[in-house]
Design a protein around this motif. Structure first.
Motif, PDB file in Angstrom:
ATOM      1  N   ALA A 128     -40.859  43.274  68.605  1.00  0.00           N
ATOM      2  CA  ALA A 128     -39.481  43.388  69.095  1.00  0.00           C
ATOM      3  C   ALA A 128     -38.956  42.020  69.534  1.00  0.00           C
ATOM      4  O   ALA A 128     -37.799  41.674  69.265  1.00  0.00           O
ATOM      5  CB  ALA A 128     -39.417  44.384  70.246  1.00  0.00           C
ATOM      6  N   ALA A 129     -39.808  41.225  70.182  1.00  0.00           N
ATOM      7  CA  ALA A 129     -39.392  39.893  70.630  1.00  0.00           C
ATOM      8  C   ALA A 129     -39.087  38.999  69.428  1.00  0.00           C
ATOM      9  O   ALA A 129     -38.083  38.274  69.419  1.00  0.00           O
ATOM     10  CB  ALA A 129     -40.477  39.270  71.510  1.00  0.00           C
ATOM     11  N   LEU A 130     -39.933  39.071  68.395  1.00  0.00           N
ATOM     12  CA  LEU A 130     -39.724  38.236  67.204  1.00  0.00           C
ATOM     13  C   LEU A 130     -38.454  38.657  66.466  1.00  0.00           C
ATOM     14  O   LEU A 130     -37.712  37.802  65.950  1.00  0.00           O
ATOM     15  CB  LEU A 130     -40.948  38.310  66.277  1.00  0.00           C
ATOM     16  N   ALA A 131     -38.179  39.951  66.462  1.00  0.00           N
ATOM     17  CA  ALA A 131     -36.960  40.439  65.795  1.00  0.00           C
ATOM     18  C   ALA A 131     -35.724  39.905  66.520  1.00  0.00           C
ATOM     19  O   ALA A 131     -34.765  39.448  65.891  1.00  0.00           O
ATOM     20  CB  ALA A 131     -36.953  41.967  65.767  1.00  0.00           C
ATOM     21  N   HIS A 132     -35.779  39.909  67.855  1.00  0.00           N
ATOM     22  CA  HIS A 132     -34.645  39.396  68.635  1.00  0.00           C
ATOM     23  C   HIS A 132     -34.466  37.902  68.378  1.00  0.00           C
ATOM     24  O   HIS A 132     -33.339  37.423  68.215  1.00  0.00           O
ATOM     25  CB  HIS A 132     -34.884  39.655  70.129  1.00  0.00           C
ATOM     26  N   LEU A 133     -35.593  37.192  68.339  1.00  0.00           N
ATOM     27  CA  LEU A 133     -35.551  35.748  68.109  1.00  0.00           C
ATOM     28  C   LEU A 133     -34.856  35.443  66.781  1.00  0.00           C
ATOM     29  O   LEU A 133     -34.019  34.548  66.698  1.00  0.00           O
ATOM     30  CB  LEU A 133     -36.971  35.176  68.121  1.00  0.00           C
ATOM     31  N   LYS A 134     -35.207  36.220  65.755  1.00  0.00           N
ATOM     32  CA  LYS A 134     -34.641  36.019  64.424  1.00  0.00           C
ATOM     33  C   LYS A 134     -33.115  36.161  64.472  1.00  0.00           C
ATOM     34  O   LYS A 134     -32.387  35.380  63.871  1.00  0.00           O
ATOM     35  CB  LYS A 134     -35.239  37.068  63.475  1.00  0.00           C
ATOM     36  N   ALA A 135     -32.663  37.140  65.235  1.00  0.00           N
ATOM     37  CA  ALA A 135     -31.217  37.378  65.335  1.00  0.00           C
ATOM     38  C   ALA A 135     -30.531  36.319  66.203  1.00  0.00           C
ATOM     39  O   ALA A 135     -29.445  35.852  65.889  1.00  0.00           O
ATOM     40  CB  ALA A 135     -30.972  38.771  65.898  1.00  0.00           C
ATOM     41  N   PRO A 139     -31.453  26.972  69.977  1.00  0.00           N
ATOM     42  CA  PRO A 139     -32.426  26.932  71.079  1.00  0.00           C
ATOM     43  C   PRO A 139     -32.455  28.242  71.861  1.00  0.00           C
ATOM     44  O   PRO A 139     -31.446  28.935  71.943  1.00  0.00           O
ATOM     45  CB  PRO A 139     -31.895  25.793  71.958  1.00  0.00           C
ATOM     46  N   ILE A 140     -33.624  28.490  72.456  1.00  0.00           N
ATOM     47  CA  ILE A 140     -33.805  29.705  73.235  1.00  0.00           C
ATOM     48  C   ILE A 140     -34.921  29.434  74.254  1.00  0.00           C
ATOM     49  O   ILE A 140     -35.759  28.545  74.017  1.00  0.00           O
ATOM     50  CB  ILE A 140     -34.143  30.898  72.307  1.00  0.00           C
ATOM     51  N   VAL A 141     -34.925  30.170  75.337  1.00  0.00           N
ATOM     52  CA  VAL A 141     -35.961  29.970  76.350  1.00  0.00           C
ATOM     53  C   VAL A 141     -36.873  31.197  76.354  1.00  0.00           C
ATOM     54  O   VAL A 141     -36.395  32.329  76.420  1.00  0.00           O
ATOM     55  CB  VAL A 141     -35.340  29.739  77.743  1.00  0.00           C
ATOM     56  N   GLU A 184     -34.267  34.189  76.806  1.00  0.00           N
ATOM     57  CA  GLU A 184     -32.934  33.961  77.360  1.00  0.00           C
ATOM     58  C   GLU A 184     -32.217  32.767  76.778  1.00  0.00           C
ATOM     59  O   GLU A 184     -32.825  31.846  76.237  1.00  0.00           O
ATOM     60  CB  GLU A 184     -32.977  33.937  78.889  1.00  0.00           C
ATOM     61  N   GLU A 185     -30.930  32.817  76.943  1.00  0.00           N
ATOM     62  CA  GLU A 185     -30.008  31.772  76.535  1.00  0.00           C
ATOM     63  C   GLU A 185     -30.375  30.459  77.225  1.00  0.00           C
ATOM     64  O   GLU A 185     -30.724  30.463  78.399  1.00  0.00           O
ATOM     65  CB  GLU A 185     -28.616  32.255  76.984  1.00  0.00           C
ATOM     66  N   MET A 186     -30.304  29.354  76.494  1.00  0.00           N
ATOM     67  CA  MET A 186     -30.560  28.064  77.133  1.00  0.00           C
ATOM     68  C   MET A 186     -29.285  27.601  77.847  1.00  0.00           C
ATOM     69  O   MET A 186     -28.216  27.527  77.251  1.00  0.00           O
ATOM     70  CB  MET A 186     -30.978  27.025  76.096  1.00  0.00           C
ATOM     71  N   LEU A 187     -29.419  27.299  79.126  1.00  0.00           N
ATOM     72  CA  LEU A 187     -28.287  26.838  79.921  1.00  0.00           C
ATOM     73  C   LEU A 187     -28.208  25.321  79.861  1.00  0.00           C
ATOM     74  O   LEU A 187     -29.237  24.641  79.843  1.00  0.00           O
ATOM     75  CB  LEU A 187     -28.452  27.265  81.384  1.00  0.00           C
ATOM     76  N   ILE A 188     -26.984  24.809  79.848  1.00  0.00           N
ATOM     77  CA  ILE A 188     -26.785  23.354  79.799  1.00  0.00           C
ATOM     78  C   ILE A 188     -26.120  22.914  81.101  1.00  0.00           C
ATOM     79  O   ILE A 188     -25.131  23.497  81.519  1.00  0.00           O
ATOM     80  CB  ILE A 188     -25.863  22.955  78.628  1.00  0.00           C
ATOM     81  N   GLY A 189     -26.658  21.878  81.736  1.00  0.00           N
ATOM     82  CA  GLY A 189     -26.051  21.373  82.963  1.00  0.00           C
ATOM     83  C   GLY A 189     -27.069  20.596  83.763  1.00  0.00           C
ATOM     84  O   GLY A 189     -28.084  20.148  83.233  1.00  0.00           O
ATOM     85  N   GLU A 190     -26.774  20.426  85.048  1.00  0.00           N
ATOM     86  CA  GLU A 190     -27.684  19.715  85.944  1.00  0.00           C
ATOM     87  C   GLU A 190     -28.364  20.732  86.846  1.00  0.00           C
ATOM     88  O   GLU A 190     -27.725  21.630  87.379  1.00  0.00           O
ATOM     89  CB  GLU A 190     -26.885  18.694  86.773  1.00  0.00           C
TER      90      GLU A 190
END
Ligand code: AMP
Ligand code: GLY
Length: 427
Positions: A128-135, A139-141, A184-190
């Motif tokens: 299930a995790a790999l399927a989500h990754l594919k979609a 970048p991803i965390v 999770e989504e990769m966040l950008i910032g400080e």
């Protein structure tokens, strides 16, 4: 009042040092402590994973306040056992410590209470995790759900890296901590570290700090527990602090109280300050290490008063007074850390380094041999911490002190505080 402090790191040395300066502190015990803590407290060997022994010790020694430094005893429920015996404990009970112990628990609260955080999904199977990754793509965390000593997070810029991380975690590299995976989504910032003192209902913001997690200069090399920190964090303006309290800390405290698991202790929010405002990366249920060291250098208010008020539900209307100066801490670590390293090398010059009143050398992994020589016994070993009118000044003073320490087997970053120093230079 007699106090028992649990822990053995630089964070606990800073706490012991500040507790010892309280007009209300009686005997301070530390379990197990280290060579630096020994100068402030009576070190005792207590099996902290055996609450019955800790309770017996507290009763015998009239301990009225237990301060738990690290997360493991909190997640294991030491605060619950002490509370059952009526011993005041600074630190959350097991159910509230899930804020650090389970990433999916925290993410669920964020969703239900509208707390800003990275978009995420939780998986209990590799497929299930790999399927989500594919979609979702990179970048991803990728994160192991449970406690993995700070190593369970992989910020993957490439698909292959993310895929390998998912397979590794489900393959068991983090043991039971990897039974579930959070993507999770990769966040950008400080990034910034935000600390709030909590009594179950009220949260009082403490000073902010910034940590350097990578092992080497320019934020290169592997992730560590933290190679240096400074306070305050310039990115945390008054307005930003207010947003963090309103949008993140207060709703979390409400969520915990409504669930019947009120949060008592220090709540440490790891934040990303993004273009859209502050977002929660993760919670820790304790002070940051090394962030605690500059924080304690700047704290003017009596720490025993603050911690006691947290345990008795009396923080409302309270205030915390800080030294307006900046503080900066440089971690000296054994070569090889965070990988494997040798223990037992001799360190000289700490007294020389600490001769300046505005410098404090907190000990993390240290002990003394039979002749009284200072020995490195851990990965992170010393935290050379200095005050200054500016972060630039605190940085200069800290590195002047580092230069006086003679320890060929050690290393340190030479750029702690670089972002803040660059900001100060630009005015
Ligand atoms: P954590 O153990 O959750 O604090 O993660 C360790 C480090 O990974 C953080 O200090 C961040 O630098 C990074 N990190 C974790 N989650 C994210 C995210 N969603 N986006 C970007 N960086 C992250
Ligand atoms: N310095 C990061 C931490 O204490 O988790």
């Amino acid at each position: 009042m007699n106090i028992l402090l649990i822990g053995a790191g630089g964070r606990e040395h800073a706490l012991a040092w500040k507790l010892a300066r309280s007009r209300r502190a009686g005997t301070i015990f530390a379990a197990p402590g280290n060579a630096g803590i020994r100068e402030e407290a009576e070190c005792v060997a207590l099996p902290i994973d055996d609450p019955a022994v800790v309770i017996t010790f507290c009763k015998k020694n009239d301990v009225r306040l237990v301060v738990i430094g690290p997360e493991a005893p909190l997640v294991a429920g030491l605060a619950d056992a002490l509370a059952d015996e009526g011993i005041a404990t600074f630190g959350p009970k097991k159910a509230a410590a899930r804020l650090e112990g389970s990433k999916s628990f925290t993410k669920d609260i964020c969703r239900r209470y509208g707390i800003p955080t990275a978009d995420y999904a939780v998986f209990d199977t590799e497929a299930a995790a790999l399927a989500h990754l594919k979609a979702a793509g990179a970048p991803i965390v990728v994160k192991a759900d449970g406690l993995a000593a700070g190593k369970g997070v992989i910020v993957a810029t490439e698909m292959a890296q993310a895929e390998a991380a998912i397979r590794d975690i489900f393959g068991g590299v983090f043991g039971a901590a990897g039974a579930k995976v959070v993507l999770e989504e990769m966040l950008i910032g400080e990034e910034a570290s935000f600390f709030a003192l909590c009594d179950g209902r009220t949260a009082l913001p403490l000073a902010t700090a910034q940590d350097h997690k990578r092992a080497f200069d320019n934020d290169e090399g592997p992730n560590t527990g933290g190679m240096g920190a400074y306070s305050p964090a310039p990115v945390m303006t008054g307005a930003m602090n207010a947003r963090v309290m309103d949008e993140i800390i207060t709703p979390t405290l409400t969520a915990m109280a409504e669930a019947g698991t009120p949060y008592v202790g220090v709540l440490y929010a790891g934040l990303m300050i993004t273009e859209d405002g502050p977002k929660l990366i993760e919670y820790n249920v304790r002070f940051g290490d090394p962030e605690c060291q500059p924080l304690m250098m700047r704290l003017n208010t009596d720490l025993v008063d603050l911690m006691e008020a947290a345990t008795t539900g009396d923080l409302a209307g309270g205030a915390v007074d800080w030294d307006a100066r900046a503080a900066l801490s440089v971690v000296m670590a054994t070569r090889g850390y965070p990988g494997s390293y040798e223990k037992g090398s001799v360190i000289e010059g700490v007294e020389r380094a600490a001769a300046d009143d505005l410098v404090k050398v907190f000990h993390a992994g240290t002990s003394r041999d039979d002749d009284g020589a200072l020995i490195a016994t851990g990965g992170r070993v010393l935290n050379v911490t200095a005050l200054g009118e500016t972060i630039t000044q605190a940085q200069r003073r800290a590195y002047e002190a580092v230069a006086k320490i003679d320890w060929p087997e050690g290393f340190h970053r030479t750029d702690i505080g670089h972002r803040a120093v660059a900001r100060e230079r630009e005015g």
